[in-house]
Design an enzyme around this catalytic site. Structure first.
Site, PDB file in Angstrom:
ATOM      1  N   GLU A 248       0.877  -1.179   0.000  1.00 39.62           N
ATOM      2  CA  GLU A 248       0.000   0.000   0.000  1.00 39.62           C
ATOM      3  C   GLU A 248       0.909   1.222   0.000  1.00 39.62           C
ATOM      4  OE1 GLU A 248      -2.894  -0.772   3.201  1.00 39.62           O
ATOM      5  OE2 GLU A 248      -2.335  -2.825   2.781  1.00 39.62           O
TER       6      GLU A 248
ATOM      7  N   CYS B  69      -1.950   9.336   3.989  1.00 33.67           N
ATOM      8  CA  CYS B  69      -1.919   8.932   2.570  1.00 33.67           C
ATOM      9  C   CYS B  69      -3.197   9.393   1.890  1.00 33.67           C
ATOM     10  CB  CYS B  69      -1.765   7.427   2.455  1.00 33.67           C
ATOM     11  SG  CYS B  69      -2.981   6.551   3.418  1.00 33.67           S
TER      12      CYS B  69
HETATM   13  P1  NAP Z   1       8.730   4.865   3.670  1.00 32.08           P
HETATM   14  O1  NAP Z   1       9.847   5.789   3.783  1.00 32.08           O
HETATM   15  O2  NAP Z   1       8.517   4.145   2.389  1.00 32.08           O
HETATM   16  O3  NAP Z   1       8.923   3.794   4.863  1.00 32.08           O
HETATM   17  C1  NAP Z   1       7.979   2.780   5.111  1.00 32.08           C
HETATM   18  C2  NAP Z   1       8.660   1.612   5.799  1.00 32.08           C
HETATM   19  O4  NAP Z   1       9.598   1.039   4.898  1.00 32.08           O
HETATM   20  C3  NAP Z   1       9.459   2.023   7.033  1.00 32.08           C
HETATM   21  O5  NAP Z   1       9.344   1.017   8.010  1.00 32.08           O
HETATM   22  C4  NAP Z   1      10.868   2.096   6.506  1.00 32.08           C
HETATM   23  O6  NAP Z   1      11.865   1.903   7.478  1.00 32.08           O
HETATM   24  C5  NAP Z   1      10.847   0.930   5.539  1.00 32.08           C
HETATM   25  N1  NAP Z   1      11.921   0.937   4.546  1.00 32.08           N
HETATM   26  C6  NAP Z   1      12.678   1.977   4.097  1.00 32.08           C
HETATM   27  N2  NAP Z   1      13.557   1.559   3.163  1.00 32.08           N
HETATM   28  C7  NAP Z   1      13.342   0.237   3.007  1.00 32.08           C
HETATM   29  C8  NAP Z   1      13.918  -0.761   2.181  1.00 32.08           C
HETATM   30  N3  NAP Z   1      14.894  -0.499   1.309  1.00 32.08           N
HETATM   31  N4  NAP Z   1      13.452  -2.031   2.280  1.00 32.08           N
HETATM   32  C9  NAP Z   1      12.462  -2.335   3.125  1.00 32.08           C
HETATM   33  N5  NAP Z   1      11.876  -1.429   3.951  1.00 32.08           N
HETATM   34  C10 NAP Z   1      12.309  -0.173   3.881  1.00 32.08           C
HETATM   35  O7  NAP Z   1       7.337   5.574   4.003  1.00 32.08           O
HETATM   36  P2  NAP Z   1       6.970   6.462   5.274  1.00 32.08           P
HETATM   37  O8  NAP Z   1       7.628   7.780   5.159  1.00 32.08           O
HETATM   38  O9  NAP Z   1       7.164   5.679   6.527  1.00 32.08           O
HETATM   39  O10 NAP Z   1       5.393   6.629   5.093  1.00 32.08           O
HETATM   40  C11 NAP Z   1       4.817   7.602   4.273  1.00 32.08           C
HETATM   41  C12 NAP Z   1       4.359   6.979   2.970  1.00 32.08           C
HETATM   42  O11 NAP Z   1       3.434   5.939   3.240  1.00 32.08           O
HETATM   43  C13 NAP Z   1       3.601   7.967   2.084  1.00 32.08           C
HETATM   44  O12 NAP Z   1       3.997   7.770   0.754  1.00 32.08           O
HETATM   45  C14 NAP Z   1       2.143   7.563   2.280  1.00 32.08           C
HETATM   46  O13 NAP Z   1       1.295   7.921   1.211  1.00 32.08           O
HETATM   47  C15 NAP Z   1       2.278   6.089   2.421  1.00 32.08           C
HETATM   48  N6  NAP Z   1       1.118   5.508   3.081  1.00 32.08           N
HETATM   49  C16 NAP Z   1       0.230   4.795   2.322  1.00 32.08           C
HETATM   50  C17 NAP Z   1      -0.905   4.255   2.910  1.00 32.08           C
HETATM   51  C18 NAP Z   1      -1.905   3.475   2.108  1.00 32.08           C
HETATM   52  O14 NAP Z   1      -2.793   2.875   2.706  1.00 32.08           O
HETATM   53  N7  NAP Z   1      -1.816   3.439   0.795  1.00 32.08           N
HETATM   54  C19 NAP Z   1      -1.131   4.448   4.276  1.00 32.08           C
HETATM   55  C20 NAP Z   1      -0.183   5.176   5.018  1.00 32.08           C
HETATM   56  C21 NAP Z   1       0.932   5.697   4.413  1.00 32.08           C
HETATM   57  P3  NAP Z   1      12.708   3.150   8.069  1.00 32.08           P
HETATM   58  O15 NAP Z   1      11.730   3.979   8.811  1.00 32.08           O
HETATM   59  O16 NAP Z   1      13.714   2.487   8.939  1.00 32.08           O
HETATM   60  O17 NAP Z   1      13.313   3.866   6.884  1.00 32.08           O
END
Ligand code: NAP
Length: 527
Positions: free
Chosen positions: A296, A330
C-alpha cells in the site's frame, strides 16, 4: 512470550467501530492529561529487539525523538543487523510449524484479548503517539480506535474464513476448500498511522496462522514496542511475533530477500514499495515460492469542488482533509480542483478558514496541527513550497511557525497547473495545490491525471454529476460531500489503485485472503 493457553471467548456480537473519545468532556480531557503525564515519565527508556521471546541488545541504537521537541528522546531501540534478520526469519519459520496448527478460533481470540487490553490502555497508547509522531489528541485517539477495530474485525473475519468453505456439490465426491496460512511474513509499516497500520498488518498476518518479523518505522518504534508488549500479554506463543527495529536501508533487503520470507506486507512510499516489489519477485537459489507482496503506497488525492456544491461544506472538507495530521495521511487532500465559476469565492473562503488553524506542540490540545514528523520531512516540504511559489500563487502559509519543533504553516498555493510538480508529486505535508477547471468534466479529468489513485472526494448537489464521478473518478476510496480522510474499518475498506498500491483493502472482507491460500480436498465416495 509466555505461550500460556488462552481460553476461547469468541464474541457473539457483530463488529461495531470503536467510538472516538470526546475531548470536549472535561473528564476525558483530565484522563488524557494524566496519560500524557504518565507517558512523559517513561520517555527515554531502552527497548530490546525480540526474537522468539528472547530479548536482545545490539551495538547500534535508534533514537526515536519527539517532533514537537526534537531534543526529547521518546525511546532508544536496539537496531537489527542482517544476521539478526536471518535468525528472526528462521525462528519465525520454526514457530510457524506449530502456530499454523492452532485452531483458528483460538488465534482469533488473541486478537480479541489484545483489543481488550488496548481499550484498558487507550489514552496511554494515544499519548505515546502524541510524543512520538506529533499526533494531536483526536488524531492519536482515532489511531488507537482504528487499531482496536482491526483486532476486532480481523478476529471476526477469521471466524468466517476458518471453517471449510462451501463448494458446488457434485455426485460421488466429498469436496471442501480450506484456507491455510502462507508462512513467515515481513511486516514493514510506515510512521503515519504508527499504531493502526502497524498493528493492522501484523494482526492480519498472525490471525491467519502466519508468523511475523515486524520491522517498525524508525520514526515510530515506541508505539510498535507497546503493541508487541500487548501481544505478549495476551499469551501469544514466542516466535509468532518477532520485533526487529532497524533502518530500512540496512535490514529491509535481507528481510525481503530471505528465502524463507513467504510474503511481505508493506505500507509506505511508492519508491520503497516498488523496490520491495522488484526484489521480492526475483528468482533466488532456494526460493520455493513466488513471494506474495501486499503493497500500500502513496497518493496525490484530490477533492473536486463543483459549481453546484455547498461551498462552505467544501471549504471545511478541503481544509480538514488537507491539514489534519499536518497533511501526513496517505488519504490527505493535496489537490483541490475547483470549477471556475466558484473558484474566486472558494479561494476567499478557504483563505479565511486556513487562517484559523493553530499550529504548535501536539501535546497542547489548543493546536489543530502539530509538527511534521522529522527534520528531513520538513526540509523536503519546504523545498516543495519554494517550487509551489514559482508554479503558482502563495495564498496562505508558506513558512515555519515559532517553536523548536518541526512546525510548518498550513500552506495553500493557488492557480496551479494540472501538470505542475505540485499537482503531480506526493509532498506528504501541509501543502495544498488549488487547481482551477473550466467545468466539471475537466475537473474530473484533472483529478484522474496522476499516477496515483488512492482517495478522492466530490462536492456537488447534482446527483447526475455524482453518478458520473462514481463511474469515472478512478480511486480506491471515493467520497461524496464529505472529507476524503477518516476511513473506518468495516465501513470504508481502504486501499488504492495504480501507483497507490496493490488494491488491497484494509479493514475489508477480502483483506485476510491476502494472507491465506486456498487448499481444495476432493474425496471419491460411494454415490
Ligand atoms: P517509507 O519511507 O517508504 O517507509 C515505510 C517503511 O519502509 C518504514 O518502516 C521504513 O523503514 C521501511 N523501509 C525503508 N527503506 C526500506 C527498504 N529499502 N526495504 C524495506 N523497507 C524499507 O514511508 P513512510 O515515510 O514511513 O510513510 C509515508 C508513505 O506511506 C507515504 O507515501 C504515504 O502515502 C504512504 N502511506 C500509504 C498508505 C496506504 O494505505 N496506501 C497508508 C499510510 C501511508 P525506516 O523507517 O527504517 O526507513
Amino acid at each position: 512470550m509466555s505461550g500460556q493457553a488462552l481460553e476461547v471467548k469468541t464474541p457473539v456480537g457483530d463488529f461495531v467501530n470503536e467510538p472516538f473519545t470526546d475531548f470536549a468532556v472535561p473528564a476525558n480531557r483530565q484522563r488524557m492529561e494524566a496519560a500524557l503525564k504518565k507517558v512523559a515519565g517513561e520517555l527515554g527508556r531502552e527497548y530490546d529487539l525480540i526474537i522468539g521471546g528472547e530479548r536482545l541488545q545490539t551495538g547500534e541504537k535508534i533514537r526515536s525523538t519527539n517532533p514537537s521537541h526534537p531534543d526529547q528522546v521518546v525511546g532508544v531501540f536496539n537496531a537489527g543487523t542482517p544476521e539478526l534478520v536471518n535468525r528472526a526469519v528462521e525462528t519465525a519459520q520454526r514457530a510457524f510449524e506449530t502456530w499454523r496448527a492452532v485452531p483458528y478460533e483460538r488465534r482469533a481470540d488473541y486478537l480479541f484479548r489484545a483489543a481488550e487490553l488496548m481499550r484498558q490502555r487507550r489514552l496511554e497508547l494515544a499519548a505515546w503517539m502524541v510524543y512520538e509522531v506529533g499526533k494531536t489528541w483526536p488524531e492519536a485517539d482515532a489511531d488507537i480506535a482504528e487499531t482496536i477495530d482491526f483486532c476486532e474485525f480481523y478476529g471476526r473475519e477469521m471466524l468466517r474464513l476458518g471453517p471449510p468453505q462451501p463448494l458446488t456439490p457434485i455426485k460421488g465426491e466429498k469436496n471442501y476448500l480450506q484456507y491455510i496460512p502462507l508462512g513467515v511474513g515481513a511486516v514493514i509499516p510506515p510512521w503515519n498511522f504508527p499504531a493502526a497500520i502497524m498493528a493492522g498488518l501484523a494482526t492480519a498476518a498472525i490471525v491467519t496462522g502466519n508468523t511475523v518479523v515486524l520491522k517498525p518505522s524508525s520514526d515510530s518504534p515506541a508505539i510498535a514496542a507497546k503493541f508487541v508488549e500487548i501481544m505478549e500479554a495476551t499469551g501469544l506463543p514466542a516466535g509468532v511475533l518477532n520485533f526487529m527495529p532497524g533502518r530500512g536501508s540496512q535490514v529491509g533487503d535481507p528481510l525481503v530477500l530471505h528465502p524463507l520470507t513467504r510474503f511481505v506486507a508493506f505500507t509506505g512510499s511508492k519508491e520503497v514499495g516498488l523496490r520491495i516489489s522488484e526484489l521480492a519477485s526475483k528468482p533466488q537459489p532456494g526460493l520455493r515460492w513466488i513471494r506474495r507482496t501486499v503493497l500500500e503506497m502513496g497518493g496525490k488525492d484530490a477533492i473536486v469542488v463543483d459549481n453546484e456544491a455547498d461551498l462552505d461544506a467544501a471549504v471545511e472538507g478541503v481544509a480538514v482533509s488537507a491539514f489534519g495530521f499536518q497533511g501526513q495521511k496517505c488519504s490527505a487532500c493535496s489537490r483541490a480542483i475547483v470549477v471556475r465559476d466558484v473558484y474566486p469565492e472558494f479561494l476567499k473562503k478557504l483563505e479565511e478558514r486556513v487562517k484559523k488553524i493553530s499550529v504548535g506542540p501536539a501535546e497542547d490540545p489548543k493546536n489543530f496541527m502539530g509538527p511534521v514528523v522529522n527534520k528531513s520531512a520538513m526540509e523536503s516540504i519546504q523545498e516543495y513550497i519554494e517550487v509551489g511559489k514559482k508554479e503558482g500563487r502563495l495564498l496562505a502559509g508558506g513558512g515555519r511557525t515559532a517553536g523548536d519543533g518541526f512546525f510548518l504553516q498550513p500552506t495553500v498555493i493557488a492557480d496551479v497547473s494540472p501538470q505542475a510538480r505540485l499537482a503531480q508529486e506526493e509532498i506528504f505535508g501541509p501543502v495544498l495545490a488549488v487547481i482551477p477547471a473550466k467545468d466539471y468534466d475537466e475537473a474530473l479529468a484533472i483529478a484522474n491525471n496522476t499516477e496515483f489513485g488512492l482517495t478522492g472526494a466530490v462536492y456537488s448537489k447534482n446527483p447526475a454529476k455524482l453518478k458520473k464521478a462514481a463511474e469515472q473518478f478512478h480511486v480506491g476510496n471515493l467520497y461524496f460531500n464529505r472529507k476524503c480522510t477518516g476511513a473506518l474499518v468495516g465501513a470504508h475498506p481502504f486501499g488504492g489503485f495504480n501507483m497507490s498500491g496493490t488494491d488491497s483493502k484494509t479493514g475489508g472482507r477480502d483483506y485476510l485472503l491476502l494472507f491465506l491460500q486456498a487448499k481444495v480436498v476432493s474425496e471419491k465416495v460411494a454415490s
